[in-house]
Design a protein around this motif. Sequence first.
Motif, PDB file in Angstrom:
ATOM      1  N   PHE A 149       0.857  -1.185   0.000  1.00 56.77           N
ATOM      2  CA  PHE A 149       0.000   0.000   0.000  1.00 56.77           C
ATOM      3  C   PHE A 149       0.896   1.239   0.000  1.00 56.77           C
ATOM      4  N   THR A 150       0.448   2.363   0.560  1.00 56.53           N
ATOM      5  CA  THR A 150       1.333   3.529   0.653  1.00 56.53           C
ATOM      6  C   THR A 150       2.209   3.374   1.893  1.00 56.53           C
ATOM      7  N   HIS A 151       3.353   4.043   1.905  1.00 60.64           N
ATOM      8  CA  HIS A 151       4.255   3.881   3.037  1.00 60.64           C
ATOM      9  C   HIS A 151       3.853   4.753   4.224  1.00 60.64           C
ATOM     10  N   ALA A 152       2.809   5.557   4.045  1.00 58.46           N
ATOM     11  CA  ALA A 152       2.188   6.218   5.194  1.00 58.46           C
ATOM     12  C   ALA A 152       0.989   5.432   5.689  1.00 58.46           C
ATOM     13  N   GLN A 153       0.571   4.416   4.935  1.00 58.25           N
ATOM     14  CA  GLN A 153      -0.566   3.555   5.244  1.00 58.25           C
ATOM     15  C   GLN A 153      -1.881   4.326   5.346  1.00 58.25           C
ATOM     16  N   VAL A 154      -1.984   5.409   4.568  1.00 60.17           N
ATOM     17  CA  VAL A 154      -3.250   6.105   4.344  1.00 60.17           C
ATOM     18  C   VAL A 154      -3.447   6.194   2.839  1.00 60.17           C
ATOM     19  N   ALA A 155      -4.682   6.396   2.425  1.00 60.17           N
ATOM     20  CA  ALA A 155      -5.007   6.354   0.999  1.00 60.17           C
ATOM     21  C   ALA A 155      -4.394   7.526   0.241  1.00 60.17           C
ATOM     22  N   ASP A 156      -4.014   7.260  -1.001  1.00 60.50           N
ATOM     23  CA  ASP A 156      -3.600   8.305  -1.938  1.00 60.50           C
ATOM     24  C   ASP A 156      -4.850   8.761  -2.686  1.00 60.50           C
ATOM     25  N   VAL A 157      -5.376   9.925  -2.326  1.00 58.78           N
ATOM     26  CA  VAL A 157      -6.652  10.400  -2.858  1.00 58.78           C
ATOM     27  C   VAL A 157      -6.409  11.614  -3.748  1.00 58.78           C
ATOM     28  N   PRO A 158      -6.813  11.552  -5.027  1.00 59.73           N
ATOM     29  CA  PRO A 158      -6.680  12.730  -5.886  1.00 59.73           C
ATOM     30  C   PRO A 158      -7.560  13.881  -5.390  1.00 59.73           C
ATOM     31  N   ARG A 159      -7.300  15.066  -5.913  1.00 65.55           N
ATOM     32  CA  ARG A 159      -8.096  16.248  -5.590  1.00 65.55           C
ATOM     33  C   ARG A 159      -8.770  16.758  -6.846  1.00 65.55           C
ATOM     34  N   ALA A 160      -9.863  17.441  -6.674  1.00 64.84           N
ATOM     35  CA  ALA A 160     -10.513  18.079  -7.822  1.00 64.84           C
ATOM     36  C   ALA A 160      -9.510  19.026  -8.470  1.00 64.84           C
ATOM     37  N   GLY A 161      -9.377  18.927  -9.782  1.00 61.99           N
ATOM     38  CA  GLY A 161      -8.427  19.745 -10.525  1.00 61.99           C
ATOM     39  C   GLY A 161      -7.125  19.041 -10.837  1.00 61.99           C
ATOM     40  N   ASP A 162      -6.847  17.912 -10.187  1.00 60.90           N
ATOM     41  CA  ASP A 162      -5.625  17.176 -10.480  1.00 60.90           C
ATOM     42  C   ASP A 162      -5.668  16.583 -11.880  1.00 60.90           C
ATOM     43  N   ARG A 163      -4.487  16.513 -12.510  1.00 62.11           N
ATOM     44  CA  ARG A 163      -4.356  15.893 -13.820  1.00 62.11           C
ATOM     45  C   ARG A 163      -3.837  14.468 -13.639  1.00 62.11           C
ATOM     46  N   MET A 164      -4.478  13.512 -14.302  1.00 58.92           N
ATOM     47  CA  MET A 164      -4.066  12.114 -14.192  1.00 58.92           C
ATOM     48  C   MET A 164      -3.786  11.558 -15.578  1.00 58.92           C
ATOM     49  N   GLU A 165      -2.552  11.048 -15.747  1.00 63.61           N
ATOM     50  CA  GLU A 165      -2.188  10.428 -17.010  1.00 63.61           C
ATOM     51  C   GLU A 165      -2.824   9.051 -17.123  1.00 63.61           C
ATOM     52  N   VAL A 166      -3.262   8.714 -18.327  1.00 61.54           N
ATOM     53  CA  VAL A 166      -3.735   7.370 -18.638  1.00 61.54           C
ATOM     54  C   VAL A 166      -2.527   6.594 -19.147  1.00 61.54           C
ATOM     55  N   VAL A 167      -2.145   5.524 -18.436  1.00 63.85           N
ATOM     56  CA  VAL A 167      -0.873   4.838 -18.675  1.00 63.85           C
ATOM     57  C   VAL A 167      -1.130   3.382 -19.058  1.00 63.85           C
ATOM     58  N   ARG A 168      -0.562   2.959 -20.192  1.00 62.25           N
ATOM     59  CA  ARG A 168      -0.703   1.561 -20.608  1.00 62.25           C
ATOM     60  C   ARG A 168       0.112   0.678 -19.660  1.00 62.25           C
ATOM     61  N   ILE A 169      -0.521  -0.318 -19.063  1.00 67.78           N
ATOM     62  CA  ILE A 169       0.127  -1.142 -18.047  1.00 67.78           C
ATOM     63  C   ILE A 169       1.315  -1.910 -18.614  1.00 67.78           C
ATOM     64  N   SER A 170       1.193  -2.431 -19.807  1.00 64.67           N
ATOM     65  CA  SER A 170       2.237  -3.306 -20.354  1.00 64.67           C
ATOM     66  C   SER A 170       3.548  -2.574 -20.601  1.00 64.67           C
ATOM     67  N   THR A 171       3.478  -1.279 -20.935  1.00 64.61           N
ATOM     68  CA  THR A 171       4.693  -0.530 -21.280  1.00 64.61           C
ATOM     69  C   THR A 171       4.951   0.675 -20.387  1.00 64.61           C
ATOM     70  N   LEU A 172       3.958   1.087 -19.609  1.00 65.90           N
ATOM     71  CA  LEU A 172       3.972   2.309 -18.810  1.00 65.90           C
ATOM     72  C   LEU A 172       4.010   3.570 -19.671  1.00 65.90           C
ATOM     73  N   GLU A 173       3.579   3.464 -20.918  1.00 66.27           N
ATOM     74  CA  GLU A 173       3.476   4.635 -21.784  1.00 66.27           C
ATOM     75  C   GLU A 173       2.205   5.408 -21.467  1.00 66.27           C
ATOM     76  N   PRO A 174       2.280   6.743 -21.331  1.00 65.93           N
ATOM     77  CA  PRO A 174       1.064   7.541 -21.212  1.00 65.93           C
ATOM     78  C   PRO A 174       0.399   7.680 -22.587  1.00 65.93           C
ATOM     79  N   VAL A 175      -0.903   7.469 -22.630  1.00 62.55           N
ATOM     80  CA  VAL A 175      -1.625   7.551 -23.904  1.00 62.55           C
ATOM     81  C   VAL A 175      -2.662   8.658 -23.890  1.00 62.55           C
ATOM     82  N   GLY A 176      -2.833   9.338 -22.778  1.00 59.33           N
ATOM     83  CA  GLY A 176      -3.808  10.413 -22.678  1.00 59.33           C
ATOM     84  C   GLY A 176      -3.810  10.991 -21.277  1.00 59.33           C
ATOM     85  N   GLU A 177      -4.745  11.898 -21.041  1.00 60.44           N
ATOM     86  CA  GLU A 177      -4.816  12.556 -19.735  1.00 60.44           C
ATOM     87  C   GLU A 177      -6.257  12.951 -19.446  1.00 60.44           C
TER      88      GLU A 177
END
Length: 568
Positions: free
Chosen positions: A354-382
């Motif tokens: 899990f996280t090393h603080a053992q609390v959830a990693d929660v996004p915030r409104a307005g955060d940008r998240m990359e869409v990442v292909r699992i097999s290669t770790l390539e970002p394909v969008g956002e």
Amino acid sequence: MVYGKIFLLAAGMAVAGTLSATVPQYEGNVKTGAEVVSAADFGAVPNDGKDDTRALRRAAEYCRTHAGTTLVIPAGVYRLRDDEAVRLEEDVLAGRMGANPEGVIFTPYYPYVKGLDFTGAEGVTVEAQGAVLMCEGWMEPVSVIDCRDFTLRGLTIDYLRKPFSEGVVTAVGDGTFTVRFRPEREITAEMPIPRMMLWDDETGGIYREPFYFAERELLGDNCVRFSGSLPERMAGAAVAAPHSFHFRPAVLLLRSTNTVLDGVTIHSQPGMGIVGFDSRDVTIRRLSVTPADGYTFSTNTDATHFACCEGTISFDGCLFRGQGDDATNVHGYYHDIAAVEGDTVSLELRAPTFTHAQVADVPRAGDRMEVVRISTLEPVGEVEVAEVFFEEGATDARVRVRGELPEAYGEYYLFNVSKLPRLEFRRSVVWGNLARGVLAKTRGVRIEDNIFRGCTGTAIHVGAESNWKEGTHAADVTIGNNVIVNCGLGAGCQYGASGIAVVIGAPDTEGTTLHDGIRIVGNTILGTGENECGISVRNSRNVEVRDNRIAGCGGGVQIRSCEDVSVE
């Protein structure tokens, strides 16, 4: 001269300043006197052998409720003891948490003891040159949670009973070795020893491979025979048997802004030294994560670890020795897309611990998240986070997003690029640790003017690791003028590189170029003759490698799956 300057700087960490405190007057909960208070005002007396926990906690509570306070902890040793923490330690050592206690005590929201809790403090400075917190019982000695402009200077953290047992190899046999442990703790058949580490004088660091869950035979007189093959030259070597992997850190920085740690020393901890999570702007100067006098090993796992942070994480003039994992690891998390309903996404963090603080990693409104292909770790969008649905105490979250998601969403991660800090790691020494020296999975990185010696893994590792769900690929990285000696012979070595590896850890890396803007300039790398190469660069574009001096390695620089490369 470089060695001399750095070791003089490290030695300077022991110099204590002299401070005086004005005794404040109290009226209810409001301080009416000066802004400087002393731990002595609350009843803490060093070196008297008495329990100082209640007094020190009163001092921390005062800081929480009085913004702008400077708390002076005079030099000397303070006992920090908690019955619940002692009970946890005893339960672990008696085997009640199993052979691997991490599976119980390092899980989301597992209850734990805070030593000194500074939660919510604003503008607080703790001046503790020469002060030692001698902890009794497994705890989180210093908690910096939801703080603003918090500074900690000069404090030393250690444990009366180390969270590991040390000994010496007395005999090396055929597939076994015998260790005589110190008399301070009796080794039992039930006591968890999930890992064993040995100090190798030949390389000046921890022996290349640790032993995990080695079978043991108690021989009496605190001598134990373990299964495992060692060369005969390791007879006489110092041994550490940590009784846990991860637990709480010595110092937790959680959801805090503008934190300064200056001249702090951590001698031991049943987990990591410092964990920073969901925080912004951390400045670390003259940190020493090193063994206590008479010991060879320090923290059970990483010296420092930062995840999902922002701003700048800065190290300067620090010293790391004998810790059970990286000197630092800086990264964010890849979240699995568990479900999609319209524009709402269910996220799950499936990291092994899990996280090393053992609390959830929660996004915030307005955060940008990359869409990442699992097999290669390539970002394909956002996508952009429009709304967050999260219940306190949960491990996962749902987010409503703006933007397009792939139809086969199970083949992709979401990665929050709004929680990526810059990393500066300068003028520091990393000497004899398990795994890597610096592990960087972020953007805007400067690793310059350091000395690395005897790391079992590649000294400097830049690269995402899908198995740990830790990313991302890097950009704008400068690695310059470092001296690297006898590294990369075992655990944590990347593609045979002794000194520097810029790589991607994914199921399929052929032909992908993810890292962007890599400068490796003016480094000196001295291998042992067994290293495959000094520098390995993969999956990168816009790469400059020049003026590096490499010896004692099978090859100099290896380049694979890269574009726009300049190598001299």
